[in-house]
Design an enzyme around this catalytic site. Structure first.
Site, PDB file in Angstrom:
ATOM      1  N   SER A 108       0.860  -1.245  -0.113  1.00  0.00           N
ATOM      2  CA  SER A 108       0.125  -0.078  -0.024  1.00  0.00           C
ATOM      3  C   SER A 108       0.759   1.451  -0.012  1.00  0.00           C
ATOM      4  O   SER A 108       1.871   1.668  -0.871  1.00  0.00           O
ATOM      5  CB  SER A 108      -0.945   0.071   1.097  1.00  0.00           C
ATOM      6  OG  SER A 108      -1.903   0.917   1.022  1.00  0.00           O
ATOM      7  N   ASP A 247      -2.244   6.462  -3.554  1.00  0.00           N
ATOM      8  CA  ASP A 247      -1.272   5.903  -2.623  1.00  0.00           C
ATOM      9  C   ASP A 247      -0.857   4.524  -3.718  1.00  0.00           C
ATOM     10  O   ASP A 247      -1.246   4.494  -4.943  1.00  0.00           O
ATOM     11  CB  ASP A 247      -1.536   5.303  -1.512  1.00  0.00           C
ATOM     12  CG  ASP A 247      -2.799   4.289  -1.464  1.00  0.00           C
ATOM     13  OD1 ASP A 247      -3.403   3.942  -2.538  1.00  0.00           O
ATOM     14  OD2 ASP A 247      -2.672   3.570  -0.223  1.00  0.00           O
ATOM     15  N   ASP A 249      -1.057   1.525  -4.089  1.00  0.00           N
ATOM     16  CA  ASP A 249      -1.858   0.632  -4.451  1.00  0.00           C
ATOM     17  C   ASP A 249      -3.347   1.084  -4.963  1.00  0.00           C
ATOM     18  O   ASP A 249      -4.139   0.297  -5.202  1.00  0.00           O
ATOM     19  CB  ASP A 249      -2.174  -0.606  -3.534  1.00  0.00           C
ATOM     20  CG  ASP A 249      -2.859  -0.560  -2.184  1.00  0.00           C
ATOM     21  OD1 ASP A 249      -2.996   0.822  -1.940  1.00  0.00           O
ATOM     22  OD2 ASP A 249      -3.308  -1.266  -1.840  1.00  0.00           O
ATOM     23  N   ASP A 251      -5.928   2.535  -3.393  1.00  0.00           N
ATOM     24  CA  ASP A 251      -7.287   2.503  -2.607  1.00  0.00           C
ATOM     25  C   ASP A 251      -7.348   3.521  -1.708  1.00  0.00           C
ATOM     26  O   ASP A 251      -8.425   3.779  -1.082  1.00  0.00           O
ATOM     27  CB  ASP A 251      -7.171   1.298  -1.510  1.00  0.00           C
ATOM     28  CG  ASP A 251      -6.142   0.999  -0.779  1.00  0.00           C
ATOM     29  OD1 ASP A 251      -5.369   1.976  -0.452  1.00  0.00           O
ATOM     30  OD2 ASP A 251      -6.006  -0.167  -0.084  1.00  0.00           O
TER      31      ASP A 251
END
Length: 452
Positions: A108, A247, A249, A251
Site C-alpha cells: 500500500s 497511494d 496501490d 485504494d
C-alpha cells in the site's frame, strides 16, 4: 484463535525478512490453495479453482508473484495474472472473472522495501476470519504437491486494465462529464499509473500526470497521497482546477483545490455524504474511525446524518457499514468506501464521487471544501523496536489522562499501535492548535521513553 501471520490488512513486512520471503510466500500460496480446493467441492469434476493475482509496482513483486504462482499451482489451483493493478481493481476483477479468490501483492502506502499479500473473496471483499485462520492452520503442515495431472496452470489477463477503466467510468453519471476541468493526477509511481489517467481523460478532463514513471524503487517516494507537496505544487504551477493523489496501490485518495490547499479523507467524505443526502441517495449514515476528525462528526450531526466510529482499518469500516446496512464510510487517510459503487475502498471511484458533487452543483472543490473546517489535529508516529501493551502501561495511560484533563472536554486523545508498521500512533485534536501540538509532543516523548 489468534493470528500468527495475518494482520489487519493481510500479511505484510520487510522484503527478505520473515514472513515476506520467497519460501514463505510459496507456502502461503500452497496453504491458500489447499483451503480453496477443500472449499470448492461443488466445482465440476476435473475443474480447478481459480485465483486472480495482481500487484503494485514494487520490484519485489516479480519475485513474490512467482512464489505465489508456484505454491498455488502445487495445490492444484489455476492462476490468472493481471500484472500491475490497483488493489480495488483486483477486487473488481475477482468478481468479474468469477475467480474464487483474488490476491494483491502490495504494501500500500509503505516504502518499496516493504511488501505484503492481501486476499479478497469471490465477492471482492476481505476474506472472512475463519478462512484466514484455516490458511494459517495449513501453513503449519508440510507441502505435498498434487499429482502432475492435477497441477494448476497460469495465464495472463491482457485486458485487465481496460476492464477496470471501464468499470471506474461506469460509476460516474452518464449525464455528466469532466469537460472544462484541468486535473493533476499524482499516481505515486504506483499501480494507478496506467489506469487513472485514462479514466479521467476519457470522461473529458484535461489530465496532467505526475508520479507515473514507476521503476520498482520509487513507489510512494516523496509523492502520492502520503506526500502531497508534489501534488499541491503541480496544481498551482499548471493553474489546474484541482489535483488528485493516490497511494501506491490505489485504494486511498487525497485532493487539492485550485490554490493547492489539501483536502483529506474526512473532508472528501463530508462532500460525498452531503451531496448524497441532498439527492436522497445517502443510504443510511456514515462510518468513520477512531481517527476521524471531531469536526466531521459535529458537521454530520448538524445535517442529521447518523455517524459511527469503527476501529482504524478499512476492514473495520466495512464491517460496521455491513452491520448498519449503510453505504458510505472512510478514514481521514483517504480510504473511502461507497458500497453502492464497489465492494472495497477505491481511490479513483472516491475521487469521481467528489467530482460528481462538483459538476452536479456547479461548485468548485474550494467551495465544497470550505464547508467543513477541521479541528486542529496532530498525529505523531513513534517507531518502536518491540510491541508495547498500551492498555497495560500505567505510564502511557497516565500521560493520556493528563492530556485529556487539560483538553477538558474540548478535544480527543488517541494512542494506538499501527496494524501495518512497527509504530505507535499518537493523535491529539482540539480547538487550540498550540495546545494540541504541545500535548501530542508530550505524549510522544513518553512513548519514546517507554519503548527504550
Amino acid at each position: 484463535m489468534s493470528r500468527k501471520y495475518f494482520g489487519t490488512d493481510g500479511v505484510r513486512g520487510r522484503v527478505g525478512e520473515a514472513p515476506i520471503t520467497p519460501d514463505f510466500v510459496m507456502r502461503l500460496g500452497y496453504a491458500a490453495g489447499r483451503v480453496l480446493t477443500g472449499m470448492d467441492s461443488h466445482l465440476a469434476k476435473g475443474a480447478h479453482p481459480t485465483v486472480l493475482i495482481g500487484k503494485d509496482t514494487r520490484i519485489s513483486g516479480y519475485m513474490l508473484e512467482a512464489a505465489l504462482e508456484a505454491g498455488l499451482a502445487a495445490a492444484g489451483v489455476d492462476v490468472m495474472l493481471t500484472g500491475p493493478m490497483p488493489t480495488p481493481a483486483v477486487a473488481y476483477l475477482t468478481r468479474a472473472l468469477r475467480a474464487q479468490v483474488g490476491i494483491v501483492i502490495t504494501a500500500s502506502h509503505n516504502p518499496f522495501e516493504d511488501n505484503g499479500i492481501k486476499f479478497f473473496s469471490a465477492e471482492g471483499a476481505k476474506l472472512p476470519d475463519e478462512i484466514e485462520l484455516a490458511i494459517e492452520a495449513e501453513l503449519d503442515k508440510p507441502m505435498q504437491v498434487v499429482p502432475s495431472v492435477q497441477l494448476g496452470k497460469a495465464r495472463r489477463i491482457n485486458d485487465a486494465a481496460g476492464r477496470y477503466i471501464e468499470f471506474c467510468k461506469s460509476t460516474f453519471p452518464n449525464a455528466l462529464d469532466l469537460r472544462g476541468l484541468k486535473i493533476v493526477l499524482d499516481c505515486a509511481h504506483g499501480a494507478t499509473y496506467h489506469v487513472a489517467p485514462p479514466v479521467f481523460h476519457e470522461l473529458g478532463a484535461e489530465v496532467i500526470s505526475i508520479g507515473n514513471q514507476p521503476d520498482g524503487l520509487n513507489i510512494n517516494l516523496d509523492c502520492g497521497s502520503t506526500h502531497t507537496q508534489a501534488l499541491c505544487k503541480a496544481v498551482v504551477e499548471h493553474q489546474a482546477d484541482l489535483g488528485i493523489a493516490f497511494d501506491g496501490d490505489g485504494d486511498r485518495v487525497m485532493m487539492a483545490d485550485s490554490a493547492g490547499r489539501l483536502l483529506d479523507g474526512d473532508q472528501l467524505l463530508y462532500i460525498i455524504a452531503r451531496h448524497r443526502q441532498q439527492r436522497g441517495k445517502l443510504g443510511g449514515g456514515v462510518v468513520g474511525t477512531l481517527m476521524t476528525n471531531l469536526a466531521l462528526e459535529h458537521a454530520l450531526a448538524r445535517l442529521d446524518i447518523p455517524f459511527a466510529r469503527a476501529r482504524v482499518g478499512d476492514r473495520y469500516v466495512l464491517e460496521l457499514l455491513n452491520q448498519n446496512d449503510w453505504q458510505l464510510g472512510g478514514e481521514n487517510s483517504g480510504h473511502i468506501l461507497a458500497l453502492d459503487k464497489h465492494s472495497s475502498g477505491d481511490g479513483i471511484i472516491a475521487a469521481l464521487q467528489v467530482l460528481h458533487a462538483m459538476k452536479a452543483g456547479g461548485r468548485t472543490l474550494a467551495d465544497l471544501g470550505a464547508e467543513l473546517q477541521l479541528y486542529p489535529q496532530v498525529l505523531i508516529n513513534v517507531t518502536v523496536k518491540q510491541r508495547i501493551d498500551l492498555d497495560a502501561s500505567t505510564i502511557l495511560q497516565g500521560a493520556v489522562k493528563t492530556a485529556e484533563s487539560e483538553l477538558n472536554g474540548t478535544g480527543r486523545v488517541l494512542l494506538r499501535a499501527s496494524g501495518t508498521e512497527p509504530k505507535i500512533r499518537v493523535m491529539v485534536e482540539g480547538q487550540s492548535a498550540g495546545q494540541v501540538q504541545q500535548l501530542a509532543e508530550q505524549i510522544a516523548e513518553v512513548v519514546r521513553q517507554a519503548a527504550v
